[in-house]
Structure formats: structure tokens, C-alpha cells
Scaffold this motif. Structure first.
Motif: not given
Ligand SMILES: Nc1nc2c(ncn2[C@@H]2O[C@H](COP(=O)(O)OP(=O)(O)OP(=O)(O)O)[C@@H](O)[C@H]2O)c(=O)[nH]1
Ligand SMILES: [Mg+2]
Lengths: 190, 402
Positions: B13, B64-66, B241-244
Motif C-alpha cells: 500500500d 472501489d480501489w483494487d 489510518y487515513l481512508r482514501m
């Protein structure tokens, strides 16, 4: 037909932790092949499609049934990693003494799903303390000939439907390959 | 054509896959369409479609993100860097081979079959690009527990992998997700100072690599955003965590071309070093030896060049070696003017390219200039981006007890 043994396999990331061997068959741990087992069980599209593979990196006859799907927490929500990305779980059953393609009966599917689900939730509740690689409890199995024609449709259990992977080959075979149906031992046969 | 292997090192990540797709979007798609771009990259069809598909998923706000890159994936990404002249003459300059892989390869203890291949790629890399995860660097600046863990776990493992690469391979660092810093108006100089102060490992690797690097090489710390602040909205989540979140706003890449362009002078600086010089004082020596040795390295250049006809140079193989020659000469031209050196009587640069097709020469020159200007513009925008031994001296001074 015969009996056999199946060991649950579970490989997944957590929220904080990278990919980990959450459930591993004892013979794999003993043979120090955890990395290979992780490699074998992972991958594929995360739609729950089952893959069946012969295993060459353990002595003897082994078959691995596996699938990958989105990881869900205890509330049924998608688990996300540190990078906000959906986490996948790869789970499977490593079956000993079987060389034929095989599929799981609903009872075996349910037992496996239950085991992996419990292990994953335990891992999520305290990732750092989870004892990976954790040895998995073997399931005693009973193998019978799977009959394509008369097999009951199981809409709720998409696990290991042979039609997904059983494709007639272009090569002429002397005899069609027998597919085995694995049920839990002690369960009455259908 | 020369092949350079580049290894991108970053934990899971850190943004490697998104970066690769964004870099291809910028240099392999948009630069191709822009006739004013004197340089672009070309990937084989299969690689290109896979990068384009990945990019399309990333910038689609509705999906969504992969998930993280699967450990089974080991995707070689060969980019051919192509020069384009004003008259649209094309010349392939060199090839850069990236690999996209799961960051788990750096952090895991469980070995599989592909691990050996990865480690070989690591040891044989001609260039190293370290991805420092902007989100984690930010938590380090904010003195969060996650930041501390980043220092002692992920960053340590990534720098361990850097140490596995050959000492001569140039190393550059990028801070990914720079949009997070832009939002908070945090400057690169500050981040650089804090990073070096917080991580002895980082300062150690930077120091040792600077000392073994070519005297003409520049080590950079490049702030990169693959998506831009309008497209991603960060939100603090319960787990720290920072969620994007994808906003659907405009996607804008920042500096994703710089890491690749930074490596080019390095590769050839290393190459020119091989021609002779060494030592840090030695730029003069580099050039002196280059002058002297050019005749040996390109034997009978003058003569051969004399009978070159247009037909012969178009026969593929030969053309490549000419392009190489022209490229080297253009690079030396660039270095000479950058360091304010005037040609002297021993100078064989013109011999090296005499008789070679003019349009190719112009195209290569234009590409080299384009790259040099781009790097110059970058340096002006981010004067603190160069990592130097003085940075480490400054650090030593601030760490001294009063
Ligand atoms: N804000 C912001 N977030 C980004 C950017 N690039 C990537 N991200 C976020 O970082 C996450 C991880 O990026 P990836 O490229 O998948 O990471 P990776 O290094 O390939 O990770 P592995 O494949 O697990 O090794 C993405 O899902 C995004 O949420 C960026 O430029 N800005
Ligand atoms: Mg990736």
C-alpha cells in the motif's frame, strides 16, 4: 469408495497485517512448505470460483481445492487494509490420498466455511496476537463417485461445483475422468 | 538499445501499482498525443492494455480501489523511451524495465517460487526507486503511533531491500500521495529534514549511497501524487489510518514523470564513469577521460561515420548504435553546458556523430533537452528535492547537544 483427510487452509491479510498463513495443514508446516501453500491457495478472481490443483511439492497424493473472496468482518462489512483497499481471503481444503478431480458435498463445505470464518474473525479481533501459522484440524472425509446428472443443485453453496472447472478436453480420453464427491465421514450418504 | 532494470521498492500500500499506472498514463498516453512532447514511452501491447485497464479502474469513481497486488503477480513493465523530433522523427533511446509485484515480497517471511526471481531483479537493478508512503510519513510527522511503527517496521524493511542492491546503482526516493501534504501546506524541505532526523536508517542509506554514487549523479527526493488532491479525499478512520475516498473530481498527476527522467542522466553518468573517472572531485576527470577514451570506445568512429549512407543507418541494428552514440553526445553536451565547460581541442564529440542522420540527431537532442528542462523546472519548483551530504551535515549539527 474410499476415505481421505482434508485440512483447511486459510491465507489472508488483516487491517494492519500483511498476508499471513492463518490456517495451515500440519503436513505443510512439517515439510516447511508454508510459502508454497500460500502461493497455491492465493490468486484467481475474487468471485468465489473454485480452483482444483494437484500438489507436487508434498510427497504423496494431494489435491488442493481453493477459492478467493472478499473478507468480511463480524458485521458482514468488507474488511479494508491500511491503504483503504478491500481485503481478500483465500481459503481451501488440502485433501490427501486423492488424485482425481474432486468436489465438496454441502456438509463438507459448511464445515470448512465454518472453520475458516471462525479463524478469520479470531485473527481480526487481535491481529498481532494471532498465532500464525496456526495448524488446522483435519476433517475425515468419505469419497464417492460424483454423478453430474443426478447431483442436487445447491444454490446457496457455490463452493466447488464441478461444472465450473470440469471442461471436456479436446484431447480424446480413453475414459472420462471420475470426479469424486467428498462428504464428511459419518454423515449419511444422500 | 540499452536495457536498464529499475526496481521500485515499497511496502504493501505504499502506492507502487497506482504510480506505475499513472506514470504510463502521463508518459505513455498523454505525452504521445501531445506533439510538443519531445519524449514519450512505449510499452508492448499486452503491458499497455493491462496498465490502461488498471488506470481506468483506479480513476473510475464508481468502483472501489483494487485489492493489493496479489503475490502471484509479477508483472514486468518494459518501457521504451522514445525521442520525437520537431519533424516527428522517432528514435528509440533506451528501455527501462520496471516490475510490479506485491510489497509483501519485502515484508514477508514466507518464501515462494517467485521470490528468487524478485531478489535477482533486486540485486541486478541498475536503478532503485524507493516509494515512501506519504500517508505513513504524515503520521510520522504528526508523532502518531502508526508513524513510529512505520519507522521500525516497513521503512526498515524497505531500506534493508535497498541495501541488497548494488552500491553503484543510483537511488531516488519518492514520497507518494503528496496531495496529502499539499492539503496541509507542508513543504518538502520540512519533510526531508524530519525524515532524515527520525530515521537513522534512511540517513545511513542516503549517506552511503551518496558517497558511492557517480560524481555527476543527483539523488532526489521527489514528491509525487498519482491522482491529485481533487480526486482523493482523505478521512481519518477509527483504526487510525487515513481512508482514501474517490471524489470524482479531476485527476491530476504531480511529478510522476520525474523519477524516470531522473534516472536517465544517472544511468549514463555511471556509464561515463565506466569510461574512466572516479572520485567525487572528478567531473573534470570524467570529461577528460571521456575525451581521451571516446576514440577507444567508439573505434574508428570518424572513418565508419564517413561512409554511412542513409540506407545503411535505417537497417535497424546499426541505427540503434548510432542513436546510442548521439544520445551519449547529447548528454555530454548537456553536462558540459550545465557545468559551464567550454569545448577544448581534444574534444571528439563532433567526430562521434559525424555523418549520422541529421533528423535523428535533432530528435535525440530535442529529447535530451526536453528532459533536462523538465528536471530543471522540477528543481526550481522544489529546491529542497536534492539529497546531499550537506543535508546529513546539517542533521549532525542539529543533533549535537547544545
Ligand atoms: N491520496 C492518495 N492516495 C493514493 C495515491 N496513490 C495511491 N493511493 C492510495 O494508496 C492505496 C495503495 O496503492 P497501491 O498502488 O495499490 O499500493 P502498492 O504499493 O501497489 O501495494 P501492494 O500491491 O500491496 O504492494 C490506493 O488504493 C489508494 O487508496 C495518491 O497519489 N494519493
Ligand atoms: Mg500493488
Amino acid at each position: 469408495m474410499t476415505g481421505g483427510t482434508g485440512w483447511p487452509v486459510l491465507v489472508a491479510r488483516g487491517v494492519h497485517t500483511g498476508i499471513s498463513p492463518l490456517l495451515m495443514p500440519h503436513p505443510v508446516i512439517e515439510a516447511e512448505q508454508i510459502g508454497r501453500a500460500m502461493e497455491a491457495v492465493q490468486g484467481g478472481t475474487p468471485d468465489g470460483t473454485t480452483r482444483v490443483a494437484r500438489i507436487s511439492w508434498l510427497p504423496g497424493d494431494w489435491t488442493l481445492l481453493s477459492r478467493t473472496s472478499p473478507a468480511l468482518d463480524r458485521h458482514g462489512r468488507q474488511v479494508r487494509d491500511r491503504g483503504s483497499r478491500p481485503v481478500l481471503v483465500s481459503e481451501g481444503l488440502l485433501v490427501s490420498g486423492v488424485t482425481n478431480p474432486c468436489t465438496l458435498a454441502p456438509d463438507a463445505q459448511a464445515a470448512l466455511a465454518d472453520t475458516t470464518r471462525r479463524a478469520y474473525l479470531q485473527f481480526l479481533s487481535d491481529e498481532r496476537r494471532y498465532p500464525a501459522p496456526a495448524p488446522s484440524e483435519p476433517l475425515p472425509l468419505h469419497a464417492t463417485r460424483f454423478d453430474h446428472e443426478t447431483a442436487p443443485a445447491e444454490p446457496d453453496t457455490p463452493w466447488f461445483l464441478p461444472s465450473r472447472w470440469f471442461r471436456p478436453s479436446a484431447q480424446p480420453y480413453p475414459e472420462p475422468t471420475t470426479i469424486l464427491l467428498l462428504t464428511l465421514q459419518g454423515t449419511p450418504k444422500p | 538499445m540499452r536495457d536498464f532494470n529499475v526496481v521500485t521498492l515499497g511496502e504493501p500500500d505504499s502506492g507502487k501499482t497506482v504510480f506505475m499506472a499513472a506514470m504510463h498514463e502521463m508518459l505513455g498516453t498523454r505525452a504521445v498525443d501531445d506533439a510538443h512532447h519531445r519524449v514519450f514511452v512505449r510499452a508492448p501491447m499486452g503491458t499497455r492494455s493491462s496498465l490502461v485497464r488498471t488506470y481506468a479502474r483506479i480513476v473510475n469513481p464508481d468502483i472501489d480501489w483494487d485489492p493489493g497486488t496479489d503475490r502471484k503477480v509479477y508483472q514486468e513493465v518494459p518501457f521504451t523511451v522514445v525521442a520525437r523530433g520537431l519533424d516527428q522523427t522517432l528514435a528509440d533511446l533506451f528501455r527501462v524495465r520496471y516490475v510490479d509485484y506485491s510489497g509483501e515480497r519485502i515484508t514477508t517471511e514466507w518464501m515462494d517460487e517467485k521470490q528468487e526471481r524478485f531478489e535477482r531483479h533486486l540485486r541486478e537493478a541498475h536503478g532503485v526507486l524507493v516509494a515512501l508512503d506519504g500517508a505513513k510519513v504524515l503520521s510520522l510527522l504528526e508523532r502518531q503511533e502508526l508513524g513510529r511503527r512505520y519507522l521500525h517496521e516497513d521503512l526498515k524493511m524497505v531500506l534493508g531491500a535497498v541495501r541488497e542492491t548494488t552500491a553503484r546503482a543510483p537511488v531516488h526516493f519518492m514520497i507518494t500521495k503528496w496531495d496529502l501534504f499539499e492539503r496541509r501546506r507542508i513543504g518538502l524541505g520540512f519533510v526531508k529534514g524530519e525524515l532524515l532526523k527520525a530515521s537513522d536508517d534512511l540517513a545511513g542509506v542516503v549517506g552511503s549511497r551518496l558517497r558511492s554514487a557517480s560524481p555527476t549523479a543527483t539523488m532526489r527526493l521527489v514528491p509525487v501524487s498519482s491522482l491529485g488532491r481533487d480526486f482523493v479525499r482523505p478521512e481519518q478512520s477509527e483504526d487510525g489510518y487515513l481512508r482514501m475516498f474517490k471524489t470524482g473530481g479531476r485527476v491530476r498527476q504531480l511529478n510522476v514523470d520525474v523519477p524516470l527522467l531522473s534516472l536517465l542522466p544517472d544511468f549514463y553518468a555511471t556509464y561515463m564513469d565506466e569510461l574512466g573517472a572516479g572520485g567525487r572531485s572528478g567531473f573534470k576527470r570524467v570529461l577528460r577521460r571521456w575525451h581521451k577514451r571516446a576514440g577507444e570506445v567508439f573505434p574508428t568512429v570518424g572513418r565508419a561515420a564517413g561512409d554511412v549512407t542513409a540506407e545503411r543507418v535505417t537497417e535497424g541494428k546499426e541505427l540503434e548504435s548510432y542513436v546510442e552514440r548521439i544520445l551519449l553526445k547529447s548528454l555530454v553536451d548537456g553536462l558540459m553546458s550545465r557545468f559551464g565547460r567550454r569545448p577544448d581541442p581534444q574534444d571528439v564529440r563532433n567526430e562521434v556523430v559525424r555523418g549520422l542522420p541529421n533528423n535523428v540527431q535533432l530528435a535525440v537532442q530535442a529529447a535530451v533537452q526536453h528532459m533536462a528542462l523538465r528536471l530543471e523546472a522540477f528543481e526550481q519548483a522544489y529546491p529542497e528535492s536534492e539529497l546531499t551530504l550537506e543535508d546529513l551535515d546539517d542533521l549532525a549539527r542539529t543533533m549535537e547537544p547544545e
